[in-house]
Scaffold this active site. Sequence first.
Site, PDB file in Angstrom:
ATOM      1  N   ASP A   1       0.773  -1.270   0.219  1.00 56.50           N
ATOM      2  CA  ASP A   1      -0.251   0.243  -0.031  1.00 56.50           C
ATOM      3  C   ASP A   1       0.947   1.632   0.321  1.00 56.50           C
ATOM      4  O   ASP A   1       2.049   1.129   0.891  1.00 56.50           O
ATOM      5  CB  ASP A   1      -0.913  -0.040   0.838  1.00 56.50           C
ATOM      6  CG  ASP A   1      -2.533   0.707   1.007  1.00 56.50           C
ATOM      7  OD1 ASP A   1      -2.413   1.303   0.253  1.00 56.50           O
ATOM      8  OD2 ASP A   1      -2.261   1.252   2.559  1.00 56.50           O
TER       9      ASP A   1
ATOM     10  N   GLY B   1      -7.990   8.035   6.946  1.00 53.82           N
ATOM     11  CA  GLY B   1      -8.455   8.785   8.424  1.00 53.82           C
ATOM     12  C   GLY B   1      -9.528   8.677   8.552  1.00 53.82           C
ATOM     13  O   GLY B   1     -10.618   8.494   8.288  1.00 53.82           O
TER      14      GLY B   1
ATOM     15  N   SER C   1      -8.730   2.735   8.690  1.00 48.25           N
ATOM     16  CA  SER C   1      -9.580   3.172   9.523  1.00 48.25           C
ATOM     17  C   SER C   1     -10.484   2.262  10.170  1.00 48.25           C
ATOM     18  O   SER C   1     -10.758   2.501  11.208  1.00 48.25           O
ATOM     19  CB  SER C   1      -9.871   4.887   9.356  1.00 48.25           C
ATOM     20  OG  SER C   1      -8.978   5.360   9.165  1.00 48.25           O
TER      21      SER C   1
HETATM   22  P1  13P Z   1      -9.443   4.775   5.731  1.00 44.21           P
HETATM   23  O1  13P Z   1      -7.869   5.749   6.091  1.00 44.21           O
HETATM   24  O2  13P Z   1     -10.119   5.541   4.873  1.00 44.21           O
HETATM   25  O3  13P Z   1      -9.263   3.758   6.010  1.00 44.21           O
HETATM   26  O4  13P Z   1      -8.838   4.432   4.165  1.00 44.21           O
HETATM   27  C1  13P Z   1      -7.521   3.314   4.382  1.00 44.21           C
HETATM   28  C2  13P Z   1      -6.397   3.619   2.924  1.00 44.21           C
HETATM   29  O5  13P Z   1      -6.816   3.500   1.550  1.00 44.21           O
HETATM   30  C3  13P Z   1      -5.239   2.308   2.869  1.00 44.21           C
HETATM   31  O6  13P Z   1      -4.670   2.924   1.972  1.00 44.21           O
HETATM   32  O1  G3H Z   2      -3.595   4.541   3.563  1.00 40.60           O
HETATM   33  C1  G3H Z   2      -2.416   4.903   4.675  1.00 40.60           C
HETATM   34  C2  G3H Z   2      -3.658   3.418   5.013  1.00 40.60           C
HETATM   35  O2  G3H Z   2      -3.941   3.368   6.249  1.00 40.60           O
HETATM   36  C3  G3H Z   2      -1.587   2.636   5.999  1.00 40.60           C
HETATM   37  O3  G3H Z   2      -1.595   4.046   7.442  1.00 40.60           O
HETATM   38  O4  G3H Z   2       1.086   4.178   7.035  1.00 40.60           O
HETATM   39  O5  G3H Z   2       0.660   4.287   9.168  1.00 40.60           O
HETATM   40  O6  G3H Z   2       0.258   2.044   8.146  1.00 40.60           O
HETATM   41  P1  G3H Z   2      -0.162   3.584   7.786  1.00 40.60           P
HETATM   42 ZN    ZN Z   3      -4.367   4.785   0.420  1.00 41.20          ZN
END
Ligand code: 13P
Ligand code: G3H
Ligand code: ZN
Length: 309
Positions: free
Chosen positions: A82, A181, A257
């Site tokens: 990610d 978030g 989140s």
């Molecule tokens: P949220 O913060 O809305 O859960 O999004 C997660 C996300 O896009 C991870 O890449």
């Molecule tokens: O978009 C990001 C994800 O919510 C992952 O968050 O970088 O704090 O692990 P993080």
């Molecule tokens: Zn993301």
Amino acid sequence: MPLVNTKDMFKKAYAGGYAIGAFNVNNMELIQGIVGAAIEENAPLILQVSSGARKYANPIYLRKLVEAAVEQSGLPIALHLDHGDTYELCKSAIEDGFTSVMIDASHHSFEENIKITREVVRLAHDKGVDVEAELGRLAGIEDDVNVSAADASYTNPAQVEEFVSKTGVDSLAIAIGTSHGAFKFKGEAKLRFDILDEVSKRLPGFPIVLHGASSVLPEYVKIINDNGGSMAGAKGVPEDMLRRAASMAVCKINIDSDLRMACTAAIRKHFNENPAHFDPRQYLGPARELIKQCVKHKLVNVLGCNGKA
Ligand code: 13P
Ligand code: G3H
Ligand code: ZN
């Protein structure tokens, strides 16, 4: 079944008008909660790992936990990086056995984004690994996308054909008003479905990805606030909007989140009711269970991918 890449999942999701859940993982309880839900709902899954998660848990531990999930579940599971922000990070994930990577070069110029993404695609495709890229920039978690985010941060549909054909990318994350978030909208939630519609017309059959797609479930906000936490004003993407996106070209919906909040809600409640407990299993067990219930709800009521494994 070994780890799979996302091609087949996305093809079926596009045709079937549903989306695959991409859930962020950092530890065993998250992985077990998510996979437990997918087993009960017979759903395909994407488990995704950020660079922060790799630093927190150590890449080897996460990969081994995901391998255990694949072995236990027999489900089609993709392991996805990610928000990989450099070529080197994507390379390291590919070498680690990830079956899909995101190169997020959306903070660079359009031309630079194409250049970096194309380099990652070349490397990844050589190894049978899929690549997601991002065009447009998600509003920051402090931004009120209804008022203050400039149109420039939304994806410009006029750029998507050139971006996809020049990079050879397999899926594209677009910015239509979601953000990362738990504080996504100050006022009314609003997504630019017109942009999604235009992008899908320009890229027929091509899988689109939605980041920042947690709904910030009010029941979790309430549990957290009732048990000593403070999340006043938290607000996410309404679930009916996500269902609508999933019925369109959106094939991957990212959720982190909501799982963080499920975990925190369960632990706060547990300690409020059992202040003398100190065995981690006593509070991590309920956290894992609430994460599982949250994911089951998403698979069935939001993503529509239950029964599609
Ligand atoms: P949220 O913060 O809305 O859960 O999004 C997660 C996300 O896009 C991870 O890449
Ligand atoms: O978009 C990001 C994800 O919510 C992952 O968050 O970088 O704090 O692990 P993080
Ligand atoms: Zn993301």
